[in-house]
Design an enzyme around this catalytic site. Structure first.
Site, PDB file in Angstrom:
ATOM      1  N   ARG A  53       0.810  -1.223   0.000  1.00 15.87           N
ATOM      2  CA  ARG A  53       0.000   0.000   0.000  1.00 15.87           C
ATOM      3  C   ARG A  53       0.841   1.271   0.000  1.00 15.87           C
ATOM      4  O   ARG A  53       0.611   2.187  -0.788  1.00 15.87           O
ATOM      5  CB  ARG A  53      -0.884   0.072   1.256  1.00 15.87           C
ATOM      6  CG  ARG A  53      -2.152  -0.675   1.172  1.00 15.87           C
ATOM      7  CD  ARG A  53      -2.519  -1.173   2.549  1.00 15.87           C
ATOM      8  NE  ARG A  53      -1.574  -2.221   2.897  1.00 15.87           N
ATOM      9  CZ  ARG A  53      -1.701  -3.484   2.537  1.00 15.87           C
ATOM     10  NH1 ARG A  53      -2.757  -3.861   1.884  1.00 15.87           N
ATOM     11  NH2 ARG A  53      -0.780  -4.385   2.821  1.00 15.87           N
ATOM     12  N   THR A  54       1.793   1.347   0.919  1.00 17.51           N
ATOM     13  CA  THR A  54       2.499   2.618   1.091  1.00 17.51           C
ATOM     14  C   THR A  54       3.285   2.944  -0.165  1.00 17.51           C
ATOM     15  O   THR A  54       3.194   4.050  -0.713  1.00 17.51           O
ATOM     16  CB  THR A  54       3.406   2.545   2.334  1.00 17.51           C
ATOM     17  OG1 THR A  54       2.608   2.147   3.447  1.00 17.51           O
ATOM     18  CG2 THR A  54       4.047   3.885   2.627  1.00 17.51           C
ATOM     19  N   LYS A  82      26.204  -4.227  -1.024  1.00 16.51           N
ATOM     20  CA  LYS A  82      27.676  -4.126  -1.016  1.00 16.51           C
ATOM     21  C   LYS A  82      28.181  -3.449   0.251  1.00 16.51           C
ATOM     22  O   LYS A  82      29.365  -3.178   0.389  1.00 16.51           O
ATOM     23  CB  LYS A  82      28.156  -3.313  -2.225  1.00 16.51           C
ATOM     24  CG  LYS A  82      27.732  -3.868  -3.559  1.00 16.51           C
ATOM     25  CD  LYS A  82      28.238  -2.965  -4.694  1.00 16.51           C
ATOM     26  CE  LYS A  82      27.652  -3.358  -6.022  1.00 16.51           C
ATOM     27  NZ  LYS A  82      27.908  -2.346  -7.053  1.00 16.51           N
ATOM     28  N   ARG A 103      11.394   3.804   3.820  1.00 19.52           N
ATOM     29  CA  ARG A 103      10.935   2.814   4.809  1.00 19.52           C
ATOM     30  C   ARG A 103      12.143   1.974   5.183  1.00 19.52           C
ATOM     31  O   ARG A 103      12.861   1.473   4.309  1.00 19.52           O
ATOM     32  CB  ARG A 103       9.836   1.933   4.244  1.00 19.52           C
ATOM     33  CG  ARG A 103       9.535   0.751   5.168  1.00 19.52           C
ATOM     34  CD  ARG A 103       8.315  -0.019   4.791  1.00 19.52           C
ATOM     35  NE  ARG A 103       7.105   0.724   5.099  1.00 19.52           N
ATOM     36  CZ  ARG A 103       5.875   0.221   4.991  1.00 19.52           C
ATOM     37  NH1 ARG A 103       5.715  -1.022   4.595  1.00 19.52           N
ATOM     38  NH2 ARG A 103       4.820   0.961   5.283  1.00 19.52           N
ATOM     39  N   HIS A 131       4.969   6.256  11.589  1.00 20.25           N
ATOM     40  CA  HIS A 131       4.482   6.087  10.208  1.00 20.25           C
ATOM     41  C   HIS A 131       3.497   7.232   9.936  1.00 20.25           C
ATOM     42  O   HIS A 131       2.285   7.035   9.852  1.00 20.25           O
ATOM     43  CB  HIS A 131       3.811   4.714  10.083  1.00 20.25           C
ATOM     44  CG  HIS A 131       3.538   4.232   8.689  1.00 20.25           C
ATOM     45  ND1 HIS A 131       3.639   5.043   7.576  1.00 20.25           N
ATOM     46  CD2 HIS A 131       3.168   3.003   8.234  1.00 20.25           C
ATOM     47  CE1 HIS A 131       3.336   4.322   6.501  1.00 20.25           C
ATOM     48  NE2 HIS A 131       3.050   3.086   6.869  1.00 20.25           N
TER      49      HIS A 131
HETATM   50  C1  NCD Z   1       1.683  -1.094   8.330  1.00 21.11           C
HETATM   51  C2  NCD Z   1       3.173  -0.841   8.438  1.00 21.11           C
HETATM   52  O1  NCD Z   1       3.937  -1.179   7.534  1.00 21.11           O
HETATM   53  O2  NCD Z   1       3.539  -0.271   9.459  1.00 21.11           O
HETATM   54  N1  NCD Z   1       1.210  -1.225   7.042  1.00 21.11           N
HETATM   55  C3  NCD Z   1       1.005  -0.116   6.268  1.00 21.11           C
HETATM   56  O3  NCD Z   1       1.883   0.682   6.024  1.00 21.11           O
HETATM   57  N2  NCD Z   1      -0.243   0.071   5.810  1.00 21.11           N
HETATM   58  C4  NCD Z   1       1.181  -2.076   9.292  1.00 21.11           C
HETATM   59  C5  NCD Z   1       1.730  -3.483   9.308  1.00 21.11           C
HETATM   60  O4  NCD Z   1       2.677  -3.829   8.618  1.00 21.11           O
HETATM   61  O5  NCD Z   1       1.156  -4.294  10.047  1.00 21.11           O
END
Ligand code: NCD
Length: 304
Positions: A53-54, A82, A103, A131
């Protein structure tokens, strides 16, 4: 917010949140009006952890603004393999993009990386830390379904490792909300988050079972038990399977209860909830596009 790094929900004031949500709602009403807003813009995607999703909604958002992505791709195919450091990686990639989305599995990594770059760096999840963009789309969804003031919300599941929970809890303190945290003892909110919530003067209560509080909730925000963040798998097995919601659980809830989940779900919400009027989690995931379009437009310097 122009050119700001967005690393934590703690940095977002009520005014910032309202500005993004208002702008997202204007965009959702007429997305084509924004189709050439950032024609030259390139968004650098640096995902050191899995994402559906993100990552995809950030890519959709910049493309719907007329821009494009430059994507590091899988960690195994990058120079990280590396031995390149995160600081070096972001310093290089800022030369290829107008903003970066990161991320990473280490808590604090987004803040650290942001100190090495001048283009806006957006935290798309730093380990069990924060997040903030998930929070903005969560708040947008809460606002659509229940309103953000005079809200009673239950946040359930993995409150210890859940970065979406930490960000959301902070952001909600800007509004008139009562927050109920429901988890096993072993997965309670981290002490620093609890401390910040109490400092903010918000109403915060902790529970080990959802039953008692369920009927009074406007929103129930369910989270996945994050197996990958448990230092010891037996600790994970001891709690997995608890705190599941199904359609029969929800017969005790208010008819207007909104059930949310940042997704991915494993088995916290049974599929029989999907077709009830309570389920808002797919709508929530879809809201990622207009909300991230709004945020990108603001940090890239657009005028709302
Ligand atoms: C979440 C995350 O990655 O923190 N997912 C997201 O970004 N929608 C929650 C999760 O991984 O459980």
């Amino acid at each position: 917010m122009r050119h700001d790094h967005i690393t934590s929900a703690k940095q977002l004031s009520r005014g910032d949140i309202e500005r993004v949500l208002e702008h997202a709602s204007d965009i959702a009403d007429d997305p084509s009006a924004y189709a050439d807003r950032h024609e030259e813009a390139l968004l650098g995607l640096l995902f050191f952890e899995p994402s559906t999703r993100t990552k995809m909604s950030f890519a959709a958002a910049i493309k719907r603004l007329g821009g494009d992505v430059v994507d590091m791709g899988p960690v195994d195919a990058s120079s990280v393999k590396k031995g390149e450091s995160l600081a070096d990686t972001v310093r290089v990639v800022e030369g290829y993009a107008d903003a970066l989305v990161l991320r990473h599995p280490s808590e604090g990594s987004a803040q650290m990386a942001s100190e090495f770059v001048t283009v806006p760096l957006i935290n798309a999840g730093d380990g069990a830390g924060q997040h903030p963009t998930q929070t903005l789309l969560d708040m947008y969804t809460i606002r659509e379904n229940a309103g953000l003031d005079d809200l009673t919300i239950g946040i359930m599941g993995d409150l210890k490792y859940g970065r979406t929970v930490h960000s959301l809890a902070h952001a909600l303190t800007n509004f008139d909300t009562r927050q109920h945290f429901i988890s096993p003892e072993t997965l309670k909110l981290p002490r620093n988050v609890r401390f910040d919530l109490h400092e903010s003067g918000s109403t915060v209560k902790e529970h080990t079972k959802p039953g008692g509080i369920l009927p009074s909730l406007d929103v129930l925000y369910v989270t996945r038990i994050q197996k990958e963040r448990f230092p010891d798998e037996s600790e994970y097995r001891a709690v997995a399977g608890e705190y599941q919601i199904d359609a029969s659980t929800l017969t005790r809830a208010d008819d207007d209860l909104t059930v949310m989940h940042p997704l991915p779900r494993v088995d916290e919400i049974a599929h029989d909830v999907d077709n009830t009027g309570h389920a808002a989690y797919f709508q929530q995931a879809h809201n990622g596009v207009p909300v991230r379009m709004a945020l990108l437009d603001l940090v890239l310097g657009g005028e709302p």
